[in-house]
Design an enzyme around this catalytic site. Structure first.
Site, short mmCIF file in Angstrom:
data_model
loop_
_atom_site.label_atom_id
_atom_site.label_comp_id
_atom_site.label_asym_id
_atom_site.label_seq_id
_atom_site.Cartn_x
_atom_site.Cartn_y
_atom_site.Cartn_z
N ARG A 91 0.51 -1.31 0.19
CA ARG A 91 0.67 0.33 0.05
C ARG A 91 0.79 1.61 0.27
O ARG A 91 1.83 1.36 0.67
CB ARG A 91 -1.07 0.01 1.08
CG ARG A 91 -1.66 1.19 1.46
CD ARG A 91 -2.80 0.97 2.22
NE ARG A 91 -3.20 2.41 2.52
CZ ARG A 91 -3.10 3.50 3.28
NH1 ARG A 91 -2.71 2.91 4.06
NH2 ARG A 91 -3.98 4.74 3.76
N HIS A 135 -3.30 10.83 0.50
CA HIS A 135 -2.33 11.24 1.64
C HIS A 135 -1.77 12.18 2.11
O HIS A 135 -0.80 12.67 2.69
CB HIS A 135 -1.23 9.39 1.86
CG HIS A 135 -0.78 9.24 3.71
ND1 HIS A 135 -0.85 7.46 3.26
CD2 HIS A 135 -0.25 9.70 4.90
CE1 HIS A 135 -0.77 7.49 4.56
NE2 HIS A 135 -0.44 8.90 5.03
N GLU A 180 -7.29 8.85 6.76
CA GLU A 180 -7.59 9.73 7.19
C GLU A 180 -8.49 10.73 7.34
O GLU A 180 -7.31 11.08 7.73
CB GLU A 180 -6.45 9.43 8.26
CG GLU A 180 -6.04 7.86 8.30
CD GLU A 180 -5.01 8.01 9.35
OE1 GLU A 180 -4.24 9.16 10.09
OE2 GLU A 180 -4.86 7.08 9.79
N ASN A 305 -7.54 2.02 9.22
CA ASN A 305 -6.20 2.01 10.43
C ASN A 305 -5.97 2.08 11.84
O ASN A 305 -6.50 3.27 12.80
CB ASN A 305 -5.88 3.67 10.19
CG ASN A 305 -5.19 3.57 8.41
OD1 ASN A 305 -5.24 2.78 7.67
ND2 ASN A 305 -4.45 4.66 7.93
N TYR A 307 -4.18 1.92 15.26
CA TYR A 307 -3.18 2.04 16.56
C TYR A 307 -3.50 2.28 18.16
O TYR A 307 -2.28 1.09 18.43
CB TYR A 307 -2.76 3.33 16.09
CG TYR A 307 -1.87 3.63 15.26
CD1 TYR A 307 -3.08 4.14 13.99
CD2 TYR A 307 0.25 3.43 14.97
CE1 TYR A 307 -2.16 4.25 12.82
CE2 TYR A 307 -0.54 3.17 13.00
CZ TYR A 307 -0.69 3.54 12.09
OH TYR A 307 -0.14 3.48 11.35
N GLU A 365 -3.61 -0.06 7.73
CA GLU A 365 -2.36 0.37 8.65
C GLU A 365 -2.69 -0.38 10.80
O GLU A 365 -3.54 0.27 10.69
CB GLU A 365 -2.30 1.87 9.19
CG GLU A 365 -1.45 2.39 7.62
CD GLU A 365 -1.69 3.83 7.67
OE1 GLU A 365 -1.25 4.76 9.27
OE2 GLU A 365 -2.12 4.87 6.97
N1 LIG Z 1 -3.69 10.34 19.91
N2 LIG Z 1 -4.19 9.61 19.00
N3 LIG Z 1 -4.56 8.53 18.84
C1 LIG Z 1 -3.63 8.35 17.26
C2 LIG Z 1 -4.53 8.70 15.64
C3 LIG Z 1 -3.53 8.29 15.08
C4 LIG Z 1 -3.55 9.37 14.02
N4 LIG Z 1 -3.14 9.09 13.34
C5 LIG Z 1 -2.62 8.46 12.50
O1 LIG Z 1 -3.50 7.61 12.71
C6 LIG Z 1 -1.18 8.00 11.71
C7 LIG Z 1 -1.40 7.56 10.01
C8 LIG Z 1 -0.96 8.21 9.43
O2 LIG Z 1 -2.03 6.89 8.00
C9 LIG Z 1 0.30 7.68 8.72
O3 LIG Z 1 0.86 8.33 7.96
C10 LIG Z 1 1.16 8.02 10.05
O4 LIG Z 1 2.37 7.66 10.00
C11 LIG Z 1 0.52 6.88 11.20
C12 LIG Z 1 1.65 7.51 12.43
O5 LIG Z 1 1.17 7.76 12.83
C13 LIG Z 1 -0.79 6.72 11.38
#
Ligand SMILES: N=[N+]=NCCCCNC(=O)[C@@H]1[C@H]2[C@H](O)[C@@H](O)[C@H](O)[C@@H](CO)[C@@H]12
Length: 461
Positions: A91, A135, A180, A305, A307, A365
């Site tokens: 991806r 993105h 996102e 996604n 986390y 993700e």
């Molecule tokens: N507070 N809090 N809560 C967590 C909220 C998470 C929001 N950030 C993402 O999901 C980004 C996504 C992005 O696509 C990628 O480009 C980023 O590198 C990753 C890592 O950061 C994740």
């Protein structure tokens, strides 16, 4: 579905004998501005992230995407790494400004040529391309015309999407419109932590709405010519009240409305969550009802996604998000300050299954940033915490499948250590370590483990 109060790390019952389907898709993910470098090469137009990084004070240590992982030149080497991992799919995102340097109008064929070479290289390696159109790297020229605040942004995006489909569809069979949209809105227009760095309560919902309209127009553009699949990628983060107190439960409901139902409800149910509308109050924009019909144009899959989770305590009703995230006793936290909570992934998948009619889902993700020791003698990078995070979250997927979720695949975030947005290069998510001084790639223990997971189709987690 409301989640009860949970403290600590809930253990997830392993479902013995539950296998991943034979056609379960194992991949890894990246994004253009985070890995490519050469943001202005071969006629490309600057993005808002190029502008943001070159604005003093916006990104830690003044880091930029000028070089990043130099993927723009090293993509053959990186495809070889993907083959070594045994990836079945990759991806990646396409930088809008490489294709349309001014965002609309004249096409930069050299930009499309780069992605065509990348896609053909992936296909040659037996790796299915999964392309994200947006993105976060909006052409700066469009931001000068209001960017996502301008209702025309939906048409700009559809024009861009159509140009890319024309060149690559058929070789790319899995498309994502947006990555996102919540982060684009919240980071770019409310907290100001991300490009373009606005902090405006009235702008945020307008941006969210135009992003959703852009998504709908791109899906409709695809239906006119495309023969494969297109979806949307959202970040979902389950919210749990810090206590059973009414104000904590109310704050949790607001947080859930703001982050999770904000985009899911319009796309899958054709209307916004009333709690969200009330939260924004006078700041909530008016728009024609026909917008909601556009936004709910059916998609083929949902990318999630995941986390972390969010335990919510009422903090006196500061809008929109209760910012109080009480630390959970005994929990592990990553370098980004996110609690490791695999149960939240299972709760999220079951929430999507039950509330939105069990759509086909890919985890697009999932990963963690932990401190990595220097590359050891003999070229190893020992990253036990990342390995444990990976194991814990993959185990949950088995349970989700057993619960009836239509879970089709998993993409680890990320293939490579890369530019972690405003954190610069200080946060490492990669399965592969990158030495940014010499661009040397080194497979981490977590990457080697993921290769074993893929080779066994999830038998050995
Ligand atoms: N507070 N809090 N809560 C967590 C909220 C998470 C929001 N950030 C993402 O999901 C980004 C996504 C992005 O696509 C990628 O480009 C980023 O590198 C990753 C890592 O950061 C994740």
């Amino acid at each position: 579905m409301s989640w009860g109060v949970r403290t600590g790390t809930a253990s997830v019952e392993r479902v013995d004998g539950m296998d991943f389907p034979d056609d379960f898709l194992w991949g890894a993910a990246t994004a253009a501005y985070q890995i490519e470098g050469s943001p202005l090469a071969d006629g490309a137009g600057a993005s808002i992230w190029h502008r943001f990084c070159h604005t003093p004070g916006m990104v830690r240590d003044g880091d930029t995407g000028d070089v990043a992982c130099d993927h723009y030149h090293r993509w053959p080497e990186d495809i070889a790494l993907m083959r070594r991992l045994g990836l079945q799919s990759y991806r990646f995102s396409i930088a809008w400004g490489r294709v349309l340097p001014q965002g609309t109008g004249a096409v930069n064929e050299a930009g499309l040529d780069f992605y065509e070479r990348l896609v053909d290289g992936l296909l040659e390696a037996g790796i299915a391309p999964n392309a994200t159109l947006y993105h976060w790297d909006l052409p700066a020229a469009l931001d000068d015309c209001g960017g996502w605040l301008n209702r025309d942004s939906a048409d700009w995006f559809a024009e861009y999407a159509e140009r890319v489909f024309r060149r690559l569809d058929g070789r790319v069979k899995m498309w994502t419109t947006l990555n996102e949209p919540w982060v684009v809105m919240d980071g770019g227009y409310l907290s100001g932590a991300l490009a373009p760095g606005h902090r405006n309560l009235y702008e945020a919902p307008i941006v969210a709405h135009n992003l959703l309209r852009a998504h709908g127009k791109a899906v409709q553009a695809y239906r006119a010519s495309g023969a494969h699949r297109i979806g949307l990628v959202v970040n979902l983060e389950p919210k749990y009240p810090a206590s059973d107190a009414l104000q904590d439960r109310a704050a949790t409901r607001r947080a859930h409305a703001y982050m999770n139902r904000h985009f899911m409800d319009p796309v899958f149910r054709g209307r916004y969550d009333e709690v969200l509308v009330q939260m924004f109050g006078a700041a909530w924009p008016s728009f024609p009802a026909s917008d909601l019909e556009l936004i709910r144009t059916p998609i083929d899959f949902l990318g999630i996604n995941y986390y972390t989770r969010n335990v919510v305590r009422d903090d006196g009703g500061r809008f929109p998000l209760p910012v109080d995230r009480p630390v959970q006793p005994g929990a592990t936290y990553s370098e980004t300050g996110w609690e490791v909570f695999p149960q939240g992934l299972l709760d999220t998948l079951n929430w999507v299954r039950t509330r939105y009619g069990n759509p086909p889902v890919y985890i697009t993700e999932n990963g963690s940033a932990f401190y990595d020791p220097p590359v050891a003698q003999g070229g190893a990078v020992h990253d036990p915490l990342r390995m444990h995070y990976l194991r814990q979250h993959l185990r949950v997927l088995r349970q989700a499948i057993a619960d009836g979720c239509d879970l089709r695949g998993y993409y680890a975030w990320s293939l490579l250590d890369n530019l972690e947005w405003a954190h610069g290069y200080s946060k490492r998510f990669g399965l592969v370590h990158v030495d940014f001084q010499n661009q040397r790639r080194t497979l981490k223990d977590s990457g080697a483990h993921y290769a074993r997971v893929i080779a066994s189709n999830g038998q050995c987690l």
